[in-house]
Design an enzyme around this catalytic site. Sequence first.
Site, PDB file in Angstrom:
ATOM      1  CG  HIS A 199      -0.636   4.492  -8.312  1.00  0.00           C
ATOM      2  ND1 HIS A 199      -1.413   3.969  -9.332  1.00  0.00           N
ATOM      3  CD2 HIS A 199      -1.486   5.147  -7.479  1.00  0.00           C
ATOM      4  CE1 HIS A 199      -2.672   4.295  -9.127  1.00  0.00           C
ATOM      5  NE2 HIS A 199      -2.758   5.016  -7.999  1.00  0.00           N
ATOM      6  CB  SER A 402       6.173  15.672   0.542  1.00  0.00           C
ATOM      7  OG  SER A 402       4.926  15.013   0.581  1.00  0.00           O
TER       8      SER A 402
END
Length: 483
Positions: A199, A402
Amino acid sequence: MAGGAEIKAAASPNVNGKTEIWNGNFDPTAIRVEPLPPVVSEHGVEKPSERKNREIVLGRNVHTTCHSITEPEVNDEQTGDKEAQMAGVLARYRKNLVERTKHHLGYPYNLDFDYGALAQLQHFSINNLGDPFIESNYGVHSRQFEVGVLDWFARLWEVEETKYWGYITNCGTEGNLHGILVGREVFPDGILYASRESHYSVFKAARMYRMECVKIDTLISGEIDCSDLRVKLLANKDKPAILNVNIGTTVKGAVDDLDHVIQTLEECGFSQDRFYIHCDGALFGLMMPFVKRAPKVSFKKPIGSVSVSGHKFVGCPMPCGVQITRMEHINVLSSNVEYLASRDATIMGSRNGHAPIFLWYTLNRKGYKGFQKDVQKCLRNAHYLKDRLHGAGISAMLNELSSTVVFERPRDEEFIRRWQLACEGNIAHVVVMPNVTIEKLDFFLNELVEKRSTWYQGHVQSPCVAADIGKDNCYCAQHMSRK
């Protein structure tokens, strides 16, 4: 397809390059974690030039649509015109929120919540300034809720109540800023290592703290490449290592192999007193504990801190997060503040005291079983979306464990804005959250298929995204001819 419906047969490559076929009902407890192989060129390495640079498309200038602030008229108390005008603005805004929520797919926010019972508390200015465990002179706080939430997460990540310290942050970025700051304070001369798909807040932390930062290559799945990590660790053996480990990357939802990272550190000669690991679990940090056989994030392993977002999988109407670290580390950060009659060890001073109450409310209502049910629904619906995209001839990838489905970037920016898709280069993604139903996915898919029929006509073909999601997941003309 409904909740327990059968999903089409899926194929995934294993480490030997063979294809393993899975049939039957989707069972998230039976998932086996295997990293996807990296895409290589004819010379064995991926060339930076093989990735096309795409100009960043910025959003609209808000100044053109902002709601200006005007002075009330002299006689407004009698006429009430100002109140009526503001009520109209708010009514139109609410209508817009309802519409935009219907077409929300690209960002990991769980919009399935109802906090009506907490409306009675909105009349209070609740502020948890200072240390969560030491009461301040400011009496309008929610520390009793905050510590209850922290204890819940401490149990989830297997650390004793007397051996952890943490607090509820204002967002996931603050959790990363705090975790990396603790690592920097423990090892002032340490080097920060983070995968290229971490991130952006991780690299922001490096800039803010003036830390040396080494970016690590990733596999095609988005998972950290431990072979590249090994090379870069060995090049800097004289300095301690501070690592950011992703429990779900931002774009591809890839989970770094924590055990492999620890093994790589040890094999490179880094003892546990020479490295610090922060786990960024913004979204999947709260999903993985509820999937059996998933890689485990636990303080029984040599990690320093874990952070998650509260407004993502939990579903909190305001941004917030949870940061947990070891008690032994927090003393390097904390200092007593007489003005507060408390201790300062957080990034922010004033902290939203409403957020802990919202989190406490949801954790109590759902419990572990409720979250496990939500996780299984998300994974099942994500597989449904991926299979339908492939069935429509659209390039798509879904990492194991995921709920982030990656696919070719739509050509139309208006379509992207309508569905609020998150894009990077040639790819976009949908994050399947508990509020995303099969009906909503069908609505999106039908519109996407219809639009694509107008985007790709004649000599205009869909893009090749093999460099982004792998050849097996790419359905461009070149790779379809080889299937």
